[in-house]
Design a protein around this motif. Sequence first.
Motif, PDB file in Angstrom:
ATOM      1  N   ASP A  95      -7.327   7.749  -5.004  1.00 52.82           N
ATOM      2  CA  ASP A  95      -6.323   8.359  -5.870  1.00 52.82           C
ATOM      3  C   ASP A  95      -6.215   7.660  -7.220  1.00 52.82           C
ATOM      4  O   ASP A  95      -5.295   7.931  -7.985  1.00 52.82           O
ATOM      5  CB  ASP A  95      -4.960   8.335  -5.165  1.00 52.82           C
ATOM      6  N   ARG A 141       1.524   6.271  -7.292  1.00 52.41           N
ATOM      7  CA  ARG A 141       0.449   7.157  -7.761  1.00 52.41           C
ATOM      8  C   ARG A 141       0.878   8.617  -7.665  1.00 52.41           C
ATOM      9  O   ARG A 141       0.506   9.438  -8.495  1.00 52.41           O
ATOM     10  CB  ARG A 141      -0.832   6.938  -6.944  1.00 52.41           C
ATOM     11  N   ARG A 142       1.679   8.949  -6.642  1.00 51.13           N
ATOM     12  CA  ARG A 142       2.164  10.326  -6.509  1.00 51.13           C
ATOM     13  C   ARG A 142       3.263  10.626  -7.532  1.00 51.13           C
ATOM     14  O   ARG A 142       3.374  11.755  -8.018  1.00 51.13           O
ATOM     15  CB  ARG A 142       2.713  10.551  -5.092  1.00 51.13           C
ATOM     16  N   ASN A 185       0.820  -1.216   0.000  1.00 49.01           N
ATOM     17  CA  ASN A 185       0.000   0.000   0.000  1.00 49.01           C
ATOM     18  C   ASN A 185       0.854   1.265   0.000  1.00 49.01           C
ATOM     19  O   ASN A 185       0.492   2.262  -0.630  1.00 49.01           O
ATOM     20  CB  ASN A 185      -0.946  -0.013   1.195  1.00 49.01           C
ATOM     21  N   ASN A 195      -5.551   5.102  -1.564  1.00 48.10           N
ATOM     22  CA  ASN A 195      -5.112   4.685  -2.891  1.00 48.10           C
ATOM     23  C   ASN A 195      -6.283   4.508  -3.843  1.00 48.10           C
ATOM     24  O   ASN A 195      -6.193   4.854  -5.030  1.00 48.10           O
ATOM     25  CB  ASN A 195      -4.298   3.387  -2.781  1.00 48.10           C
ATOM     26  N   ALA A 248      -6.087   4.198  -7.894  1.00 48.71           N
ATOM     27  CA  ALA A 248      -5.578   2.828  -7.969  1.00 48.71           C
ATOM     28  C   ALA A 248      -6.755   1.854  -7.987  1.00 48.71           C
ATOM     29  O   ALA A 248      -7.806   2.103  -7.385  1.00 48.71           O
ATOM     30  CB  ALA A 248      -4.666   2.530  -6.786  1.00 48.71           C
ATOM     31  N   LEU A 303      -4.760   3.332   4.111  1.00 51.25           N
ATOM     32  CA  LEU A 303      -3.996   3.494   2.873  1.00 51.25           C
ATOM     33  C   LEU A 303      -4.758   2.937   1.674  1.00 51.25           C
ATOM     34  O   LEU A 303      -4.713   3.515   0.573  1.00 51.25           O
ATOM     35  CB  LEU A 303      -2.636   2.802   2.995  1.00 51.25           C
ATOM     36  N   ALA A 324       2.061   1.631  -3.507  1.00 55.24           N
ATOM     37  CA  ALA A 324       0.975   2.103  -4.378  1.00 55.24           C
ATOM     38  C   ALA A 324       0.806   3.612  -4.248  1.00 55.24           C
ATOM     39  O   ALA A 324       0.657   4.327  -5.253  1.00 55.24           O
ATOM     40  CB  ALA A 324      -0.320   1.378  -4.029  1.00 55.24           C
ATOM     41  N   ARG A 325       0.848   4.117  -3.025  1.00 51.79           N
ATOM     42  CA  ARG A 325       0.720   5.565  -2.827  1.00 51.79           C
ATOM     43  C   ARG A 325       1.897   6.300  -3.459  1.00 51.79           C
ATOM     44  O   ARG A 325       1.716   7.328  -4.132  1.00 51.79           O
ATOM     45  CB  ARG A 325       0.629   5.881  -1.336  1.00 51.79           C
TER      46      ARG A 325
END
Length: 538
Positions: free
Chosen positions: A129, A28-29, A21, A126, A131, A122, A24-25
């Motif tokens: 965001d 994505r950022r 997780n 995600n 995901a 999280l 993944a964050r």
Amino acid sequence: MDSPQARTVDIAILGGGLAGNLLARQLRRSLPGLSLALFERSRETSFKVGESTVEIASNYLIRRLGLSTYLYENQLPKNGLRFFFDTPEKNAAMVDMSEIGSRHLPVFPSFQIDRARIEADLMRMNLADGADIRTGARVHDLKLHEPEGPPESRNASGMHEFTVTEGDTSYPVRARWVVDASGRASAIARQKQLRVPADHPIAAVWGRFTGHVDMDDAGTPEWRARVHNTARVLSTNHFCYPGYWIWFIPLGRGVMSVGWVGEHKIFNDAMRKPEGFLEFLKTHRAPWDLLKDRAELIDVLAYKQLAYGTKQFFSGQDRWFLTGEAAAFTDPFYSPGSDFIALYNDFITDLITRDHAGETRAQIADRSATYDEFMQFRYQATLLLYRDLYPVLGSFELLKLKWDFDIACYYNLWAAPYWHDQHLDLRQLKSDLRRKDFVLQGLENFSRLFQKLEAGFREKGLWHRANLGRFACALEGVHFANELLAPRPRKQVMRTSETIFNATRARALDLLADLGEAPSSSERTLPLYEFLLPSPLA
């Protein structure tokens, strides 16, 4: 979520625990234009160990992932590591125990995290965001695309392929990059036979309690004043014994994580069950005073063997990676697990970013090999802090000597470079790796010195002589903390290392004198290179 169907994604993360997780964050950022899917076998997050973060991980969570507000609002600030020492009979009251710990919240922040809560949070972040988060999704039949692998393992599509089963429905997934964050099960490690046993035989048992005693309300006013009335309960509290230790880590909302880690010869299978775990804790007065019969044990989990390594962490050119416990694990004593996640995830994100930007396969392969070599170096260096040294834990004097050495080296050699992103500078990393054998030899030399001291203390019955009535500030050996706010030239790092090494050796020589042993060299100060040669320090 829409109904499952065959899909193609840019990045697939196998596993929705902390490592997966967080990655993944981060992705994505960093790469919002790439599609990302995360597949987690469980439908609900669960209690796990690894609740205590230290300074590299906290820097990663705050600086890289932008989680400072979340952490302070939803998790607990951590008051450093704290160590207590007992009598041979294990009957000392906590207020009488010698103690190593802080008198205030540390300058460099860290946190105590409830793993189940942060992983669930999280996942929600995600998902919001962009995901694709799939829970209750079992991944199987993984086929990696490896152009240079054996013919039977090649995937002609140029993509990694696997099947996902959700309930009664199965569907194929193709991904350009695949990250294994599935924990100790590690599909990629199994498939490629990467797992390496570690010569560090320790086991662990842990559980969660409610109704425990508030440590900061249990002692006398004088005992609380000794640490300027700071919150001891917010520390990762270690009750230390020869060959094992017991942790108390607050998780917030009335829950306390309590665990035991120790040598195999001390572990027994009865401790895996609630009644056996409770009976063991009852034989230790100070830990049991914090639980007593009023505390309720929620659950118990255990690992018969904690430590293991891997033959390879990353293959950037083939676009597969391991992170978290899918890769390797050393020991929880100094809480390094989330530090390793920070390093894995930074390297993975950097490799995917460069690959996506069009760097050549040869460039990616070179960088990936360097990152992999650094992680092997980091793993070996960390394991040297623990292997064959668990007997040292039972003595205030010996652990204080070792702790001062370990924490100073951590800030000087590992934390400060991370804070300034020097681990992502390929030239810097290759320069560091050219010196890795010397660093490992130096750590090995000090390990042997600590083992020599422990053997002498045990033989002369001095293990417990200073275990009552003393207090030492945990960070008094990190006298160079202010220097870490900016990148430092290598000469400054080396000078600091020389100072740390000499201070530790000088104190060790004094302890050897107490044992009646005359050191082979009476020199109180040695040049740095003397510490890095395969020769005894005393």
